[in-house]
Design a protein around this motif. Structure first.
Motif, PDB file in Angstrom:
ATOM      1  N   UNK A  64       0.796  -1.050  -0.019  1.00 37.13           N
ATOM      2  CA  UNK A  64      -0.076   0.044   0.094  1.00 37.13           C
ATOM      3  C   UNK A  64       0.985   1.320  -0.040  1.00 37.13           C
TER       4      UNK A  64
ATOM      5  N   UNK B 200      -1.978   2.618 -13.960  1.00 32.80           N
ATOM      6  CA  UNK B 200      -2.174   4.018 -14.014  1.00 32.80           C
ATOM      7  C   UNK B 200      -1.207   4.398 -13.162  1.00 32.80           C
TER       8      UNK B 200
ATOM      9  N   UNK C  62      -4.263  15.309  -9.394  1.00 35.89           N
ATOM     10  CA  UNK C  62      -4.586  14.925 -10.963  1.00 35.89           C
ATOM     11  C   UNK C  62      -5.377  13.766 -11.023  1.00 35.89           C
ATOM     12  N   UNK C  63      -5.966  13.591 -12.352  1.00 34.98           N
ATOM     13  CA  UNK C  63      -6.473  12.340 -12.482  1.00 34.98           C
ATOM     14  C   UNK C  63      -5.439  11.254 -13.112  1.00 34.98           C
ATOM     15  N   UNK C  64      -5.778   9.852 -13.044  1.00 32.37           N
ATOM     16  CA  UNK C  64      -5.009   9.078 -13.507  1.00 32.37           C
ATOM     17  C   UNK C  64      -4.492   8.989 -14.756  1.00 32.37           C
TER      18      UNK C  64
ATOM     19  N   UNK D 258      -1.721   2.866  -9.655  1.00 31.82           N
ATOM     20  CA  UNK D 258      -2.938   2.199  -9.606  1.00 31.82           C
ATOM     21  C   UNK D 258      -2.980   1.080 -10.617  1.00 31.82           C
TER      22      UNK D 258
ATOM     23  N   UNK E  37     -10.721  -0.720 -10.052  1.00 31.20           N
ATOM     24  CA  UNK E  37      -9.372  -0.281  -9.717  1.00 31.20           C
ATOM     25  C   UNK E  37      -9.140  -0.790  -8.092  1.00 31.20           C
ATOM     26  N   UNK E  38      -7.838  -1.029  -8.089  1.00 27.18           N
ATOM     27  CA  UNK E  38      -7.465  -1.482  -6.677  1.00 27.18           C
ATOM     28  C   UNK E  38      -7.087  -0.311  -5.841  1.00 27.18           C
ATOM     29  N   UNK E  39      -6.531  -0.319  -4.548  1.00 24.39           N
ATOM     30  CA  UNK E  39      -6.521   0.841  -3.920  1.00 24.39           C
ATOM     31  C   UNK E  39      -4.988   1.713  -3.972  1.00 24.39           C
TER      32      UNK E  39
ATOM     33  N   UNK F 177       1.077   3.922  -2.727  1.00 24.51           N
ATOM     34  CA  UNK F 177       1.497   5.341  -2.682  1.00 24.51           C
ATOM     35  C   UNK F 177       3.108   5.131  -2.623  1.00 24.51           C
TER      36      UNK F 177
ATOM     37  N   UNK G 292     -17.377   7.778 -18.319  1.00 22.82           N
ATOM     38  CA  UNK G 292     -17.657   6.987 -16.923  1.00 22.82           C
ATOM     39  C   UNK G 292     -17.321   7.903 -15.737  1.00 22.82           C
TER      40      UNK G 292
ATOM     41  N   UNK H   3     -16.289   8.087 -11.726  1.00 23.81           N
ATOM     42  CA  UNK H   3     -15.764   7.446 -10.571  1.00 23.81           C
ATOM     43  C   UNK H   3     -15.541   8.198  -9.477  1.00 23.81           C
TER      44      UNK H   3
ATOM     45  N   UNK I 273     -13.387   8.665  -5.692  1.00 20.83           N
ATOM     46  CA  UNK I 273     -12.172   8.138  -5.031  1.00 20.83           C
ATOM     47  C   UNK I 273     -12.250   9.079  -3.707  1.00 20.83           C
TER      48      UNK I 273
ATOM     49  N   UNK J  78      -9.754   9.792  -0.474  1.00 24.41           N
ATOM     50  CA  UNK J  78      -8.220  10.043  -0.297  1.00 24.41           C
ATOM     51  C   UNK J  78      -7.645   8.843   0.239  1.00 24.41           C
ATOM     52  N   UNK J  79      -6.393   8.335  -0.780  1.00 22.66           N
ATOM     53  CA  UNK J  79      -5.642   7.114  -0.094  1.00 22.66           C
ATOM     54  C   UNK J  79      -6.321   5.864  -0.630  1.00 22.66           C
ATOM     55  N   UNK J  80      -7.483   5.965  -1.615  1.00 26.18           N
ATOM     56  CA  UNK J  80      -7.974   4.767  -1.975  1.00 26.18           C
ATOM     57  C   UNK J  80      -8.149   4.851  -3.319  1.00 26.18           C
ATOM     58  N   UNK J  81      -8.481   3.663  -3.969  1.00 27.47           N
ATOM     59  CA  UNK J  81      -8.606   3.557  -5.554  1.00 27.47           C
ATOM     60  C   UNK J  81      -9.858   4.273  -5.765  1.00 27.47           C
ATOM     61  N   UNK J  82     -10.156   3.944  -7.161  1.00 29.54           N
ATOM     62  CA  UNK J  82     -11.582   4.800  -7.848  1.00 29.54           C
ATOM     63  C   UNK J  82     -12.551   3.606  -7.614  1.00 29.54           C
TER      64      UNK J  82
ATOM     65  N   UNK K 250     -16.324   2.684  -9.333  1.00 28.49           N
ATOM     66  CA  UNK K 250     -17.220   3.195 -10.574  1.00 28.49           C
ATOM     67  C   UNK K 250     -18.586   3.259  -9.835  1.00 28.49           C
TER      68      UNK K 250
ATOM     69  N   UNK L 241     -14.215  11.895 -10.624  1.00 28.65           N
ATOM     70  CA  UNK L 241     -13.475  11.875 -11.555  1.00 28.65           C
ATOM     71  C   UNK L 241     -14.347  11.442 -12.792  1.00 28.65           C
TER      72      UNK L 241
ATOM     73  N   UNK M 233      -9.340   4.557 -21.105  1.00 28.84           N
ATOM     74  CA  UNK M 233      -9.724   5.701 -20.399  1.00 28.84           C
ATOM     75  C   UNK M 233      -8.723   6.918 -20.190  1.00 28.84           C
TER      76      UNK M 233
ATOM     77  N   UNK N 190      -8.770  10.320 -18.114  1.00 25.13           N
ATOM     78  CA  UNK N 190      -9.467  10.779 -16.669  1.00 25.13           C
ATOM     79  C   UNK N 190      -9.211  12.502 -16.761  1.00 25.13           C
ATOM     80  N   UNK N 191     -10.158  13.267 -16.215  1.00 24.51           N
ATOM     81  CA  UNK N 191     -10.329  14.789 -15.948  1.00 24.51           C
ATOM     82  C   UNK N 191      -9.419  14.577 -14.696  1.00 24.51           C
ATOM     83  N   UNK N 192      -9.352  15.984 -14.130  1.00 21.83           N
ATOM     84  CA  UNK N 192      -8.273  16.142 -12.987  1.00 21.83           C
ATOM     85  C   UNK N 192      -9.231  16.193 -11.662  1.00 21.83           C
TER      86      UNK N 192
END
Lengths: 117, 115
Positions: A9, A35, A41-43, A91, A108-110, A113, B33, B35, B37, B39-43, B45, B88, B103, B105-107
């Motif tokens: 993680x 990603x 920012x986005x991925x 990611x 997606x996974x978590x 970092x 799409x 999503x 998110x 903080x500190x985690x994935x996206x 859907x 996102x 994909x 992604x936007x910011x």
């Protein structure tokens, strides 16, 4: 169903050191993505696999980054040597793509970092 | 290359208020799409839109895609603290022929919900 699993993680390394990230996609998903997400920012896509084949690696900095997807399941992303600018969240995502449904959502996974000091 | 612009960049609303987040593409899209998110985690859907004029809802979140398939909005009704996070939008351009789901992604839009 279990989600996409990533490890570790968190990772803190000094610059010039190597680092590796591991991803286990959702069972049955044939497409896997790596990603990179910078803060605020986005991925951004680094590499995309269809089964074992890397079908899009145009964004992967190949001088220091490498990836593999063994047997079309798990995947590893490696950086060697790491630079300060590589600090980001990495990611992994997976999806099940068929001819009839080519644009299924990514799961997606978590993330991992990475901090490079 | 395709660009996705999201607005606003950040949003603070009081609990119970409605809000809208926008996503605009420079190109016509095959799919859009949404999503979320934390903080500190994935996206996570939320929804996928493919048809011009399409609208989908899940609980208190509604997403729409315009007829030209270049703009989408995400609307949250009666916001709750659980809605807080980063939203996102991601998109596949209409003329993408590379296969798979590339994909972009936007910011992101950071949403905070105050009690």
């Amino acid at each position: 169903e279990a989600g996409v699993v990533q490890s570790p993680r968190y990772k803190i390394i000094e610059k010039k050191q190597p680092v590796a990230f591991w991803c286990n996609p959702i069972s049955g998903h044939n497409t896997l993505y790596w990603y990179r997400q910078n803060l605020g920012q986005g991925p951004e896509l680094l590499i995309r696999y269809e089964n074992e084949e890397a079908v899009d690696d145009s964004q992967l900095p190949k001088d220091r980054f490498s990836a593999e997807r063994l047997k079309g399941v798990d995947s590893t992303l490696k950086i060697q040597p790491a630079e300060l600018g590589d600090s980001a969240v990495y990611l992994c995502a997976s999806s099940f793509r068929t001819g009839a449904y080519p644009y299924s959502p990514l799961h997606f996974g978590n993330g991992t970092r990475l901090t490079v000091t | 290359s395709q660009e996705l612009e999201q607005s606003p960049q950040s949003l603070i609303v009081q609990e119970g208020k409605n809000l809208t987040i926008n996503c605009t593409s420079s190109k016509t899209l095959y799919g859009l799409y949404w999503y979320k998110q934390k903080y500190g985690e994935g996206l996570i859907f939320l929804m996928m839109l493919q048809k011009g004029g399409e609208e989908k809802s899940h609980e208190k979140i509604t997403a729409k895609l315009d007829e030209k398939k270049q703009q989408s909005s995400l609307h949250i009704t009666a916001s709750q603290p659980s809605h807080a996070g980063i939203y996102l939008c991601g998109a596949v351009p209409l003329k993408f022929t590379g296969g798979g789901n590339k994909l972009t992604f936007g910011t992101g839009t950071q949403l905070k919900v105050e009690l």
